[in-house]
Scaffold this motif. Structure first.
Motif, PDB file in Angstrom:
ATOM      1  N   GLY A  56       0.991  -1.306   0.143  1.00 54.43           N
ATOM      2  CA  GLY A  56       0.159   0.012  -0.051  1.00 54.43           C
ATOM      3  C   GLY A  56       0.940   1.349  -0.023  1.00 54.43           C
ATOM      4  O   GLY A  56       2.147   1.378  -0.341  1.00 54.43           O
ATOM      5  N   GLN A  57       0.206   2.209   0.061  1.00 56.80           N
ATOM      6  CA  GLN A  57       0.758   3.819   0.422  1.00 56.80           C
ATOM      7  C   GLN A  57       0.544   4.354   1.589  1.00 56.80           C
ATOM      8  O   GLN A  57      -0.783   4.294   1.926  1.00 56.80           O
ATOM      9  N   LEU A  58       1.470   5.130   2.181  1.00 54.28           N
ATOM     10  CA  LEU A  58       1.081   5.796   3.559  1.00 54.28           C
ATOM     11  C   LEU A  58       1.632   7.305   3.270  1.00 54.28           C
ATOM     12  O   LEU A  58       2.593   7.371   2.757  1.00 54.28           O
ATOM     13  N   ASP A  59       1.020   8.133   3.973  1.00 53.34           N
ATOM     14  CA  ASP A  59       1.157   9.361   3.968  1.00 53.34           C
ATOM     15  C   ASP A  59       1.728   9.670   5.312  1.00 53.34           C
ATOM     16  O   ASP A  59       0.803   9.528   6.583  1.00 53.34           O
ATOM     17  N   MET A  60       2.950   9.963   5.710  1.00 58.94           N
ATOM     18  CA  MET A  60       3.400  10.313   7.051  1.00 58.94           C
ATOM     19  C   MET A  60       3.186  11.799   7.337  1.00 58.94           C
ATOM     20  O   MET A  60       4.171  12.486   6.447  1.00 58.94           O
ATOM     21  N   HIS A  61       2.314  12.338   7.970  1.00 56.57           N
ATOM     22  CA  HIS A  61       2.088  13.762   8.172  1.00 56.57           C
ATOM     23  C   HIS A  61       2.860  14.139   9.345  1.00 56.57           C
ATOM     24  O   HIS A  61       3.035  13.599  10.316  1.00 56.57           O
ATOM     25  N   PHE A  62       3.748  15.277   9.007  1.00 52.95           N
ATOM     26  CA  PHE A  62       4.152  16.130  10.150  1.00 52.95           C
ATOM     27  C   PHE A  62       3.800  17.380  10.456  1.00 52.95           C
ATOM     28  O   PHE A  62       3.205  17.730   9.351  1.00 52.95           O
ATOM     29  N   ARG A  63       4.246  18.090  11.245  1.00 48.21           N
ATOM     30  CA  ARG A  63       3.557  19.549  11.408  1.00 48.21           C
ATOM     31  C   ARG A  63       3.943  20.332  10.352  1.00 48.21           C
ATOM     32  O   ARG A  63       3.171  21.264   9.964  1.00 48.21           O
ATOM     33  N   ASP A  64       5.126  19.950   9.450  1.00 46.75           N
ATOM     34  CA  ASP A  64       5.591  20.841   8.596  1.00 46.75           C
ATOM     35  C   ASP A  64       5.515  20.429   7.207  1.00 46.75           C
ATOM     36  O   ASP A  64       6.194  20.892   6.146  1.00 46.75           O
ATOM     37  N   LYS A  65       5.252  19.063   7.045  1.00 45.60           N
ATOM     38  CA  LYS A  65       5.340  18.553   5.770  1.00 45.60           C
ATOM     39  C   LYS A  65       4.674  17.299   5.938  1.00 45.60           C
ATOM     40  O   LYS A  65       4.430  16.753   6.919  1.00 45.60           O
ATOM     41  N   VAL A  66       4.502  16.561   4.510  1.00 45.88           N
ATOM     42  CA  VAL A  66       3.763  15.173   4.337  1.00 45.88           C
ATOM     43  C   VAL A  66       4.886  14.430   3.401  1.00 45.88           C
ATOM     44  O   VAL A  66       5.425  14.758   2.497  1.00 45.88           O
ATOM     45  N   VAL A  67       5.164  13.214   4.182  1.00 46.60           N
ATOM     46  CA  VAL A  67       5.981  12.432   3.210  1.00 46.60           C
ATOM     47  C   VAL A  67       5.275  11.125   2.587  1.00 46.60           C
ATOM     48  O   VAL A  67       4.648  10.304   3.466  1.00 46.60           O
ATOM     49  N   ARG A  68       5.256  11.065   1.638  1.00 45.32           N
ATOM     50  CA  ARG A  68       4.349   9.747   0.944  1.00 45.32           C
ATOM     51  C   ARG A  68       5.489   8.614   0.832  1.00 45.32           C
ATOM     52  O   ARG A  68       6.439   8.714   0.397  1.00 45.32           O
ATOM     53  N   LEU A  69       4.918   7.531   1.341  1.00 47.14           N
ATOM     54  CA  LEU A  69       5.471   6.240   1.365  1.00 47.14           C
ATOM     55  C   LEU A  69       5.010   5.236   0.444  1.00 47.14           C
ATOM     56  O   LEU A  69       3.717   4.943   0.444  1.00 47.14           O
ATOM     57  N   GLU A  70       5.810   4.398  -0.275  1.00 43.60           N
ATOM     58  CA  GLU A  70       5.233   3.682  -1.415  1.00 43.60           C
ATOM     59  C   GLU A  70       5.732   2.326  -0.683  1.00 43.60           C
ATOM     60  O   GLU A  70       6.804   2.093   0.055  1.00 43.60           O
ATOM     61  N   GLU A  71       5.234   1.310  -1.414  1.00 40.18           N
ATOM     62  CA  GLU A  71       5.736  -0.282  -0.982  1.00 40.18           C
ATOM     63  C   GLU A  71       7.208  -0.266  -1.140  1.00 40.18           C
ATOM     64  O   GLU A  71       7.953   0.225  -2.141  1.00 40.18           O
ATOM     65  N   GLY A  72       7.771  -0.990  -0.101  1.00 40.75           N
ATOM     66  CA  GLY A  72       9.252  -1.109  -0.138  1.00 40.75           C
ATOM     67  C   GLY A  72       9.930  -0.049   0.392  1.00 40.75           C
ATOM     68  O   GLY A  72      11.199  -0.258   0.643  1.00 40.75           O
ATOM     69  N   GLU A  73       9.299   0.958   0.908  1.00 42.24           N
ATOM     70  CA  GLU A  73       9.956   2.079   1.486  1.00 42.24           C
ATOM     71  C   GLU A  73       9.959   2.183   2.695  1.00 42.24           C
ATOM     72  O   GLU A  73       9.076   1.688   3.479  1.00 42.24           O
ATOM     73  N   ILE A  74      11.066   2.840   3.530  1.00 40.95           N
ATOM     74  CA  ILE A  74      11.063   2.859   5.147  1.00 40.95           C
ATOM     75  C   ILE A  74      11.102   4.484   5.494  1.00 40.95           C
ATOM     76  O   ILE A  74      11.577   5.399   4.446  1.00 40.95           O
ATOM     77  N   ILE A  75      10.676   4.776   6.476  1.00 42.44           N
ATOM     78  CA  ILE A  75      10.946   5.876   7.159  1.00 42.44           C
ATOM     79  C   ILE A  75      11.229   6.045   8.661  1.00 42.44           C
ATOM     80  O   ILE A  75      10.580   5.030   9.296  1.00 42.44           O
ATOM     81  N   VAL A  76      12.328   6.803   9.133  1.00 41.17           N
ATOM     82  CA  VAL A  76      12.597   6.654  10.232  1.00 41.17           C
ATOM     83  C   VAL A  76      12.036   7.999  11.005  1.00 41.17           C
ATOM     84  O   VAL A  76      12.318   9.162  10.757  1.00 41.17           O
ATOM     85  N   VAL A  77      10.927   7.965  12.052  1.00 39.77           N
ATOM     86  CA  VAL A  77      10.516   9.185  12.725  1.00 39.77           C
ATOM     87  C   VAL A  77      11.327   9.555  13.868  1.00 39.77           C
ATOM     88  O   VAL A  77      11.405   8.388  14.825  1.00 39.77           O
ATOM     89  N   PRO A  78      12.105  10.395  14.185  1.00 41.26           N
ATOM     90  CA  PRO A  78      13.099  10.574  14.983  1.00 41.26           C
ATOM     91  C   PRO A  78      12.433  10.916  16.333  1.00 41.26           C
ATOM     92  O   PRO A  78      11.341  11.457  16.498  1.00 41.26           O
ATOM     93  N   LYS A  79      12.730  10.473  17.521  1.00 40.22           N
ATOM     94  CA  LYS A  79      12.399  10.600  19.016  1.00 40.22           C
ATOM     95  C   LYS A  79      11.859  12.354  19.102  1.00 40.22           C
ATOM     96  O   LYS A  79      12.589  13.134  18.590  1.00 40.22           O
ATOM     97  N   GLY A  80      10.634  12.267  19.520  1.00 39.83           N
ATOM     98  CA  GLY A  80      10.062  13.655  19.984  1.00 39.83           C
ATOM     99  C   GLY A  80       9.515  14.478  18.729  1.00 39.83           C
ATOM    100  O   GLY A  80       8.910  15.527  19.009  1.00 39.83           O
ATOM    101  N   VAL A  81       9.450  13.738  17.494  1.00 39.35           N
ATOM    102  CA  VAL A  81       8.770  14.272  16.329  1.00 39.35           C
ATOM    103  C   VAL A  81       7.423  13.798  16.302  1.00 39.35           C
ATOM    104  O   VAL A  81       7.135  12.605  16.208  1.00 39.35           O
ATOM    105  N   GLU A  82       6.477  15.052  16.451  1.00 43.50           N
ATOM    106  CA  GLU A  82       4.922  14.710  16.268  1.00 43.50           C
ATOM    107  C   GLU A  82       4.758  14.070  14.967  1.00 43.50           C
ATOM    108  O   GLU A  82       5.284  14.816  13.694  1.00 43.50           O
ATOM    109  N   HIS A  83       3.897  13.153  14.961  1.00 43.88           N
ATOM    110  CA  HIS A  83       3.603  12.539  13.496  1.00 43.88           C
ATOM    111  C   HIS A  83       1.984  12.068  13.632  1.00 43.88           C
ATOM    112  O   HIS A  83       1.707  11.746  14.458  1.00 43.88           O
TER     113      HIS A  83
END
Length: 121
Positions: A56-83
């Motif tokens: 599937g596809q996931l939009d990771m929302h942050f207070r200042d941007k949105v990152v779209r993730l596609e199948e096979g992709e990763i994202i690391v959300v750093p400690k303390g970052v609201e998402h």
């Protein structure tokens, strides 16, 4: 030691926003979750969190941007970052999470979907 087949593990459950633990690595846990729609805004004050999109596809929302993730992709959300994870077009997404054993599901936010423990499968 044995291999873990992610497809077989995902076939074992249908509930949404309810991670299931499939392995431990030192003080970390590997979780699988099926998600659909919007989650809750939250952060983890002392822990990073890794999301791997299996299907599937996931939009990771942050207070200042949105990152779209596609199948096979990763994202690391750093400690303390609201998402706020949100699936694209309301479609189901299969996600693998890698996080500390002490990471609270929704940080300090309490929501009807907050889990206090994760079942092992």
């Amino acid at each position: 030691m044995k291999s873990i087949n992610l497809k077989e593990k995902f076939d074992l459950f249908s509930d949404k926003w309810s991670p299931h633990q499939i392995a431990r690595v030192d003080n970390m846990q590997v979780l699988l979750a099926k998600i659909e729609g919007d989650f809750v805004w939250h952060s983890h004050a002392d822990q990073d969190e890794l999301f791997f999109i299996q299907k599937g596809q996931l939009d990771m929302h942050f207070r200042d941007k949105v990152v779209r993730l596609e199948e096979g992709e990763i994202i690391v959300v750093p400690k303390g970052v609201e998402h706020c994870p949100r699936t694209v077009n309301g479609q189901e997404v299969q996600v693998l999470l890698f996080e500390s054993l002490t990471t609270k599901h929704t940080g300090d936010v309490i929501d009807s979907r907050t889990k206090s423990h994760y079942p092992e499968i």
